[in-house]
Design an enzyme around this catalytic site. Structure first.
Site, PDB file in Angstrom:
ATOM      1  N   GLY A   1      41.755  39.642  39.259  1.00  0.00           N
ATOM      2  CA  GLY A   1      41.187  39.090  40.491  1.00  0.00           C
ATOM      3  C   GLY A   1      42.209  38.310  41.299  1.00  0.00           C
ATOM      4  N   THR A   2      43.051  37.548  40.630  1.00  0.00           N
ATOM      5  CA  THR A   2      44.038  36.716  41.325  1.00  0.00           C
ATOM      6  C   THR A   2      44.993  37.595  42.129  1.00  0.00           C
ATOM      7  OG1 THR A   2      43.882  35.097  39.544  1.00  0.00           O
ATOM      8  CG2 THR A   2      45.802  34.933  40.979  1.00  0.00           C
TER       9      THR A   2
ATOM     10  N   ASN B   1      31.896  30.458  41.557  1.00  0.00           N
ATOM     11  CA  ASN B   1      31.987  30.539  40.103  1.00  0.00           C
ATOM     12  C   ASN B   1      31.354  29.355  39.380  1.00  0.00           C
ATOM     13  OD1 ASN B   1      34.395  29.753  41.642  1.00  0.00           O
ATOM     14  ND2 ASN B   1      35.187  29.020  39.689  1.00  0.00           N
TER      15      ASN B   1
ATOM     16  N   GLN C   1      32.931  36.896  40.960  1.00  0.00           N
ATOM     17  CA  GLN C   1      31.739  36.464  40.228  1.00  0.00           C
ATOM     18  C   GLN C   1      30.483  37.245  40.621  1.00  0.00           C
ATOM     19  OE1 GLN C   1      31.582  34.552  37.660  1.00  0.00           O
ATOM     20  NE2 GLN C   1      33.605  33.613  37.701  1.00  0.00           N
TER      21      GLN C   1
ATOM     22  N   SER D   1      37.232  41.578  39.243  1.00  0.00           N
ATOM     23  CA  SER D   1      38.003  41.386  38.016  1.00  0.00           C
ATOM     24  C   SER D   1      37.245  41.935  36.809  1.00  0.00           C
ATOM     25  CB  SER D   1      38.256  39.882  37.839  1.00  0.00           C
ATOM     26  OG  SER D   1      38.832  39.634  36.583  1.00  0.00           O
ATOM     27  N   GLY D   2      37.947  42.692  35.959  1.00  0.00           N
ATOM     28  CA  GLY D   2      37.302  43.352  34.815  1.00  0.00           C
ATOM     29  C   GLY D   2      36.645  42.417  33.813  1.00  0.00           C
ATOM     30  N   HIS D   3      37.319  41.294  33.525  1.00  0.00           N
ATOM     31  CA  HIS D   3      36.817  40.488  32.398  1.00  0.00           C
ATOM     32  C   HIS D   3      35.582  39.667  32.726  1.00  0.00           C
ATOM     33  CE1 HIS D   3      38.530  36.333  33.237  1.00  0.00           C
ATOM     34  NE2 HIS D   3      39.240  37.046  34.095  1.00  0.00           N
TER      35      HIS D   3
ATOM     36  N   THR E   1      53.504  51.535  36.644  1.00  0.00           N
ATOM     37  CA  THR E   1      52.718  52.491  35.856  1.00  0.00           C
ATOM     38  C   THR E   1      51.321  51.931  35.607  1.00  0.00           C
ATOM     39  OG1 THR E   1      54.722  53.278  34.824  1.00  0.00           O
ATOM     40  CG2 THR E   1      52.668  53.771  33.658  1.00  0.00           C
TER      41      THR E   1
ATOM     42  N   CYS F   1      39.657  27.086  34.719  1.00  0.00           N
ATOM     43  CA  CYS F   1      41.024  26.953  35.227  1.00  0.00           C
ATOM     44  C   CYS F   1      41.368  25.509  35.563  1.00  0.00           C
ATOM     45  CB  CYS F   1      41.198  27.813  36.464  1.00  0.00           C
ATOM     46  SG  CYS F   1      40.537  29.443  36.246  1.00  0.00           S
TER      47      CYS F   1
HETATM   48  C1  PLP Z   1      35.841  33.391  41.920  1.00  0.00           C
HETATM   49  C2  PLP Z   1      37.035  33.792  41.120  1.00  0.00           C
HETATM   50  N1  PLP Z   1      38.101  34.327  41.739  1.00  0.00           N
HETATM   51  C3  PLP Z   1      39.196  34.719  41.079  1.00  0.00           C
HETATM   52  C4  PLP Z   1      39.280  34.576  39.705  1.00  0.00           C
HETATM   53  C5  PLP Z   1      40.525  35.030  39.005  1.00  0.00           C
HETATM   54  O1  PLP Z   1      40.356  36.299  38.403  1.00  0.00           O
HETATM   55  P1  PLP Z   1      41.366  36.772  37.273  1.00  0.00           P
HETATM   56  O2  PLP Z   1      41.130  35.888  36.097  1.00  0.00           O
HETATM   57  O3  PLP Z   1      41.012  38.198  36.988  1.00  0.00           O
HETATM   58  O4  PLP Z   1      42.735  36.663  37.835  1.00  0.00           O
HETATM   59  C6  PLP Z   1      38.209  34.008  39.003  1.00  0.00           C
HETATM   60  C7  PLP Z   1      38.301  33.787  37.549  1.00  0.00           C
HETATM   61  O5  PLP Z   1      37.927  32.751  37.031  1.00  0.00           O
HETATM   62  C8  PLP Z   1      37.054  33.620  39.723  1.00  0.00           C
HETATM   63  O6  PLP Z   1      35.993  33.073  39.115  1.00  0.00           O
END
Ligand code: PLP
Length: 403
Positions: free
Chosen positions: A75-76, A155, A183, A203-205, A241, A329
């Protein structure tokens, strides 16, 4: 006596990778290990699987075309790609509009861009429920705006933003509209082709997929400057890749999320609501933060006044219950969450805010365990809290405008 199974209610931090996702990924480490760019059969079968995963994401997002999806390392990276690209493609425009409650993936980046003189940044405030100040947003929009980036859902509180409407307003001044939907994807239905959203990060996780993989949706016709340059992978939009196993896992996670969407919005929401009302009923001086009307179905953020979130989490952990205070975070710092501060939640409450975030893997037993444990935990900590003993004094010092 057997120890009860742990209760995991921190799914906004990360989710367990679904065993079906892992099973889908495994062959891509061993049998199907080819490089998707290779001209032989090993490569072709991986390339085919990568594109099949893209179709699963397209379906989950309601995107019009599968090539609107560009895989990223999470996601970042998707967030950074969107914003930095817009600053390059939107010639003559150097302003960014975002909200005060974004994830650090956005806020840290835009602060850096401002500090280094690459952009002027407008941070739009939110009200006590975490809703965007629409008047401030309207005023900030101009023919200098390169991009607006407002999250689909927060989030920490789960508050959902009116991104469709915000995108229309951004387009009216010729700005691009990006949403960090990390989210929201997989939790609420989406139909991007019916919106004016230009770019979207996921984001996958966060949806029972693997970590370190994500995607940026880029609407057909929107120009994209790659963040990472090199080979021609992803049609030249993201070099390197492809992380085939993770991409296949993300595709499977998207399929499963689509299949479980109704469950998420009914059963999971009901679990969340039951926990929330039971805790509020049993524990005084506590309240829900965020917008109760427009909220993710899985998130409850409850402020327990006059105690420390970290202490609550420690005692919960002893009972085998995992949740979080602020976002993962930012935890580790003693400052209360920037999201709750932006909402003007008083310090004495913001410090004691706990986020319970559910997933399809939770059930009634989990809720019962938390309902049983929390009143004792909160009472114990309040007994030791000088703020609790002197709460009348502190209540008087509260910001009176906060309701
Ligand atoms: C709203 C939001 N944006 C971005 C991210 C970052 O995603 P990633 O952990 O895949 O880099 C998060 C992860 O906590 C999130 O909650």
């Amino acid at each position: 006596m057997t120890t009860p199974a742990p209760v995991y209610l921190d799914n906004n931090a990360t989710t367990r990778c679904d065993p079906q996702v892992v099973a889908a990924m495994l062959p891509f480490f061993t049998e199907q290990f080819g490089n998707a760019s290779s001209m032989h059969a090993f490569g072709a079968e991986v390339g085919g699987a990568i594109n099949k995963a893209r179709k699963s994401l397209q379906a989950l997002l309601g995107a019009e075309f599968d090539h609107e999806i560009v895989y990223t390392g999470g996601g970042t990276e998707a967030d950074s790609t969107a914003i930095l690209s817009a600053l390059e493609t939107q010639t003559g425009r150097d302003e960014i509009i975002t909200s005060a409650v974004e994830h650090p993936a956005i806020l840290t980046l835009v602060a850096h861009l401002e500090k280094t003189g690459r952009a002027k940044v407008h941070i739009i405030p939110v009200d006590a429920k975490g809703r965007l100040d629409m008047e401030a947003y309207r005023k900030a929009l101009s023919d200098k705006t390169a991009i607006v980036s407002i999250m689909w859902a927060n989030n920490e509180t789960g508050t959902i933003f009116p991104v469709e409407q915000l995108a229309v307003m951004a387009h009216a001044v010729g700005a691009l509209f990006h949403t960090d939907a990390v989210q929201a994807v997989g939790k609420i239905p989406m139909d991007l082709k019916a919106t004016e959203i230009d770019m979207l990060s996921l984001s996958g996780h966060k949806l029972h997929g693997p970590k370190g993989i994500g995607a940026l949706y880029v609407r057909k016709g929107v120009r994209l400057r790659p963040l990472i340059r090199g080979g021609h992978q992803e049609r030249g939009r993201r070099a390197g890749t492809e992380n085939a196993p993770a991409i296949i896992g993300l595709g499977k996670a998207a399929e499963l999320a689509a299949a479980h969407m109704a469950d998420e919005n009914t059963r999971v929401a009901a679990l969340r609501d039951r926990l929330e009302s039971a805790l509020l009923q049993r524990i005084g001086a506590s309240f829900v933060t965020g917008d109760p009307e427009h909220r993710l179905p899985n998130t409850a953020n409850i402020a327990f006044e006059y105690i420390e979130g970290e202490a609550i989490l420690l005692l919960m952990n002893r009972e085998g219950i995992a949740a979080s205070s602020g976002s993962a975070c930012t935890s580790g710092s003693l400052e209360p969450s920037h999201v709750l501060r932006a909402m003007n939640v008083p310090y004495t409450a913001a410090h004691g805010a706990i986020r319970f975030s559910f997933s399809r893997e939770n059930d009634d037993t989990d809720v019962d365990r938390v309902i049983e444990a929390m009143p004792g935990i909160i009472a114990k900590l309040r007994e030791m809290s000088p703020f609790w003993r002197e709460r009348d004094v502190h209540t008087a010092a509260f910001n009176p405008s906060y309701a």
